[in-house]
Scaffold this active site. Sequence first.
Site, short mmCIF file in Angstrom:
data_model
loop_
_atom_site.label_atom_id
_atom_site.label_comp_id
_atom_site.label_asym_id
_atom_site.label_seq_id
_atom_site.Cartn_x
_atom_site.Cartn_y
_atom_site.Cartn_z
N LYS A 16 0.84 -1.22 0.00
CA LYS A 16 0.00 0.00 0.00
C LYS A 16 0.86 1.26 0.00
O LYS A 16 0.58 2.22 -0.70
CB LYS A 16 -0.93 -0.01 1.23
CG LYS A 16 -1.92 -1.17 1.23
CD LYS A 16 -2.78 -1.19 2.48
CE LYS A 16 -2.01 -1.55 3.74
NZ LYS A 16 -1.51 -2.92 3.79
N GLY A 17 1.94 1.24 0.81
CA GLY A 17 2.80 2.42 0.92
C GLY A 17 3.36 2.81 -0.44
O GLY A 17 3.29 3.96 -0.86
N LYS A 18 3.90 1.83 -1.12
CA LYS A 18 4.48 2.09 -2.43
C LYS A 18 3.45 2.64 -3.41
O LYS A 18 3.70 3.61 -4.13
CB LYS A 18 5.09 0.79 -3.00
CG LYS A 18 5.69 1.02 -4.36
CD LYS A 18 5.52 -0.16 -5.29
CE LYS A 18 5.47 0.34 -6.70
NZ LYS A 18 6.43 -0.30 -7.59
N GLY A 40 2.92 -0.70 8.80
CA GLY A 40 4.27 -0.37 8.36
C GLY A 40 4.20 -0.27 6.85
O GLY A 40 4.07 -1.28 6.17
N THR A 42 5.96 0.81 3.47
CA THR A 42 7.29 1.10 2.94
C THR A 42 7.20 1.91 1.66
O THR A 42 6.48 1.53 0.73
CB THR A 42 8.03 -0.23 2.64
OG1 THR A 42 7.87 -1.09 3.77
CG2 THR A 42 9.51 0.01 2.37
N ARG A 144 -15.82 4.24 26.01
CA ARG A 144 -15.93 5.67 26.31
C ARG A 144 -15.07 6.09 27.51
O ARG A 144 -15.41 6.98 28.27
CB ARG A 144 -17.41 6.09 26.52
CG ARG A 144 -18.16 6.01 25.20
CD ARG A 144 -19.57 5.61 25.33
NE ARG A 144 -19.71 4.28 25.89
CZ ARG A 144 -20.85 3.80 26.32
NH1 ARG A 144 -21.95 4.53 26.28
NH2 ARG A 144 -20.90 2.57 26.80
N ARG A 304 8.97 -9.55 11.99
CA ARG A 304 8.62 -10.98 12.02
C ARG A 304 8.60 -11.55 10.60
O ARG A 304 8.16 -10.87 9.67
CB ARG A 304 7.23 -11.18 12.63
CG ARG A 304 7.17 -10.91 14.12
CD ARG A 304 5.75 -11.11 14.64
NE ARG A 304 4.84 -10.07 14.21
CZ ARG A 304 3.54 -10.04 14.51
NH1 ARG A 304 3.01 -11.02 15.22
NH2 ARG A 304 2.78 -9.06 14.10
P1 GDP Z 1 2.14 -2.16 3.10
O1 GDP Z 1 2.01 -2.38 4.55
O2 GDP Z 1 0.96 -2.64 2.32
O3 GDP Z 1 2.50 -0.74 2.73
O4 GDP Z 1 3.36 -3.06 2.61
P2 GDP Z 1 4.79 -3.22 3.35
O5 GDP Z 1 5.58 -1.99 3.10
O6 GDP Z 1 4.60 -3.63 4.75
O7 GDP Z 1 5.37 -4.46 2.60
C1 GDP Z 1 5.54 -4.47 1.23
C2 GDP Z 1 7.02 -4.78 0.94
O8 GDP Z 1 7.16 -5.09 -0.41
C3 GDP Z 1 7.94 -3.60 1.18
O9 GDP Z 1 9.18 -4.07 1.54
C4 GDP Z 1 7.97 -2.93 -0.19
O10 GDP Z 1 9.16 -2.17 -0.39
C5 GDP Z 1 7.95 -4.13 -1.09
N1 GDP Z 1 7.27 -3.96 -2.38
C6 GDP Z 1 6.21 -3.18 -2.71
N2 GDP Z 1 5.84 -3.42 -3.98
C7 GDP Z 1 6.69 -4.36 -4.46
C8 GDP Z 1 6.81 -5.05 -5.72
O11 GDP Z 1 6.04 -4.86 -6.65
N3 GDP Z 1 7.81 -5.97 -5.79
C9 GDP Z 1 8.67 -6.24 -4.78
N4 GDP Z 1 9.62 -7.15 -4.97
N5 GDP Z 1 8.57 -5.63 -3.58
C10 GDP Z 1 7.59 -4.71 -3.44
P1 IMO Z 2 -0.01 -2.84 7.20
O1 IMO Z 2 -0.81 -1.56 7.18
C1 IMO Z 2 0.07 -7.02 8.37
C2 IMO Z 2 -1.86 -8.05 12.15
C3 IMO Z 2 -0.98 -8.52 13.30
C4 IMO Z 2 -1.95 -9.46 13.99
C5 IMO Z 2 -3.29 -8.74 13.84
C6 IMO Z 2 -3.68 -7.91 15.04
O2 IMO Z 2 1.45 -2.65 7.22
O3 IMO Z 2 -0.50 -3.76 6.13
P2 IMO Z 2 -2.85 -5.58 16.00
O4 IMO Z 2 -1.50 -5.12 16.44
O5 IMO Z 2 -3.44 -4.78 14.89
O6 IMO Z 2 -3.81 -5.75 17.13
O7 IMO Z 2 -2.61 -7.07 15.42
O8 IMO Z 2 -3.15 -7.92 12.71
N1 IMO Z 2 -1.47 -6.75 11.59
C7 IMO Z 2 -0.89 -6.59 10.40
N2 IMO Z 2 -0.47 -7.51 9.51
N3 IMO Z 2 0.15 -5.70 8.09
C8 IMO Z 2 -0.31 -4.78 8.94
O9 IMO Z 2 -0.36 -3.47 8.63
C9 IMO Z 2 -0.82 -5.19 10.19
N4 IMO Z 2 -1.32 -4.56 11.27
C10 IMO Z 2 -1.73 -5.52 12.10
O10 IMO Z 2 0.17 -9.18 12.83
O11 IMO Z 2 -2.04 -10.66 13.28
MG MG Z 3 3.06 -3.25 6.12
#
Ligand code: GDP
Ligand code: IMO
Ligand code: MG
Length: 439
Positions: A16-18, A40, A42, A144, A304
Site C-alpha cells: 500500500k505504501g508504495k 508499516g 514502505t 468511552r 517478524r
Molecule cells: P504495506 O504495509 O501494504 O505498505 O506493505 P509493506 O511496506 O509492509 O510491505 C511491502 C514490501 O514489499 C515492502 O518491503 C515494499 O518495499 C515491497 N514492495 C512493494 N511493492 C513491491 C513489488 O512490486 N515488488 C517487490 N519485490 N517488492 C515490493
Molecule cells: P499494514 O498496514 C500485516 C496483524 C498482526 C496481527 C493482527 C492484530 O502494514 O499492512 P494488532 O497489532 O493490529 O492488534 O494485530 O493484525 N497486523 C498486520 N499484519 N500488516 C499490517 O499493517 C498489520 N497490522 C496488524 O500481525 O495478526
Molecule cells: Mg506493512
Amino acid sequence: MPATCVFGAQWGDEGKGKIIDAMARDADVIVRYQGGANAGHTVIAGGAKHVLHLIPSGILHPGKLNVIGNGVAVDPLKFLEEVDGLRARGVRVDGTNLRLAGNAHVIFEHHKRIDQAGERWRGDGRIGTTGRGIGPCYADKASRTGLRVSDMLDPQRFRQRLQAALAEKNAQLTAVHGESALSLDEQLARYTGLGEKLRPFVGDTAAEVRRAFKDGRRVLFEGAQGAMLDIDHGTYPFVTSSNTGSDGVAAGAGFPAKWIQNVVGIAKAYCTRVGEGPFPSEDHGADGVRIREAGNEYGATTGRPRRCGWFDVLAMRYSLELNGADGWIMTNLDVLDGFEQIKVATSYEVGGRHHDEWPGALTNLADVKVRYESAPGWLADTTKVRRYADLPARARSYVEWIERLVGVPIVMLSVGPDRDQIVPRESTLGRATALSAGV
Ligand code: GDP
Ligand code: IMO
Ligand code: MG
C-alpha cells in the site's frame, strides 16, 4: 480520482505504501482513516527507504496535504518520532502539510502493556498482535474511557483523565495480569509535554478534508492492514480492531461514503500473513520459504517473518466485493519471476463440501482443504518492464487468468519496490481505464 479509497485486499503488507506514494503524485490530500502504528508502509523514493507507521504515504511529495483522521489510534510518541525521522531525512513536515484529528484516540503506555500482557494471557489462542496497543485503545474508545488528542492540549484536563484511566488500567495490570503498576507521575512526565508539540498539527480534520473535496481537490484515502484483518468481516478473532477497507472511511475520516467515487484494492501476486489465524493457501513447504526469501517477506513494523503462500481467489473475490472495489492493483509480480509453476487457490473443501466462495460463516477455517490450479511460470526478469505489452507472455497469461477468476479489473501492476516500478494497464474487463488514467 476526486475521492479514491485504496485498501489492502489480503492480510496486510500488500504494498500500500508504495502504491499510495505513486498515486499521491495525482492527489492533493492523502488521508489515513484507521489503524495505528501497527501499520508499516514502505516507500522507496530517491534511493531512500521510508517506513511509515502513522503518517500518510503522500508525505514525501511536496505540496500535498496529509491527514491522520479521527479513526486512527495515535501513539503520540511514535507520531513525533516519525515526524523527527522524516525531518532528519530532509522531508518537510509541519502543520501545513500534516494534520492530526483532535478527536482521534490516543495510545498510551498502558495500552501497549495491556496488549502485550493480553497476548501472554491468551497463550496458544494468541492473535500475534504487533504489541502496539491497538486493541486496548479501540476498546477504550468503545467503552468511552479513552483519551483523545485534544485532551492532551489542556494539561489540567489531561491530568484528570489520565489519572482516572490509570486507576482502572493499573487494577487490570496488577490483579489480572500480575504485572507491576504504572506510576502516574512517570506517565504524566512522559506525556504531558507532548500536547504542545502536537498542537501545530491538530485540527478538525474531517471538516478540513470535506472542505478540500468541496473545493475540487483530489482526495486519496490510504487503508492500513487488509480486508481479511477487518474487525467485522475478517478472520475474527485473528483480526485487527478497525474497519480496514472502504467500510472504514466514513466513520474514520468523517467523509460521507457516497462521496467516494473510486475504490481500489491492492493485493500481491501471491499471499502473505503475519501473526496467527487462518490462512488457507499458506505453503508450509519449500515454496513458502522461496516466496519469503524472493519477496523479502519480513514485517516492516515488527520484523517478524511473514507466513507465505499462494494467491487465494476466494478471499480476493470476497474482499473486493465487500469493499465495492472498482479495480485492483497486483503487486510483487516480480517475486514470482523464478518459479517454474505458480499455484492459485481456486476452491475449498470443508467437511466434504465444496466451496467456490469464501466460507465466511465457518468458524474453523483450519479444516479447509484447498484445491489449487497452477500455471507455468515465465522464468524471466520483470523488474525493468514498464509497459504491459513488454511483460513475458506467460506473465500476462497469469495476470489475465487471475483477473478472470477474480472478476474485477486489474488496473496496474507493480514489479519492484521502487516508485517507478509500475506497469499501468488497460484491462480487457473494462471499467479500468478511468482508474488507471488517474494514477
Ligand atoms: P504495506 O504495509 O501494504 O505498505 O506493505 P509493506 O511496506 O509492509 O510491505 C511491502 C514490501 O514489499 C515492502 O518491503 C515494499 O518495499 C515491497 N514492495 C512493494 N511493492 C513491491 C513489488 O512490486 N515488488 C517487490 N519485490 N517488492 C515490493
Ligand atoms: P499494514 O498496514 C500485516 C496483524 C498482526 C496481527 C493482527 C492484530 O502494514 O499492512 P494488532 O497489532 O493490529 O492488534 O494485530 O493484525 N497486523 C498486520 N499484519 N500488516 C499490517 O499493517 C498489520 N497490522 C496488524 O500481525 O495478526
Ligand atoms: Mg506493512
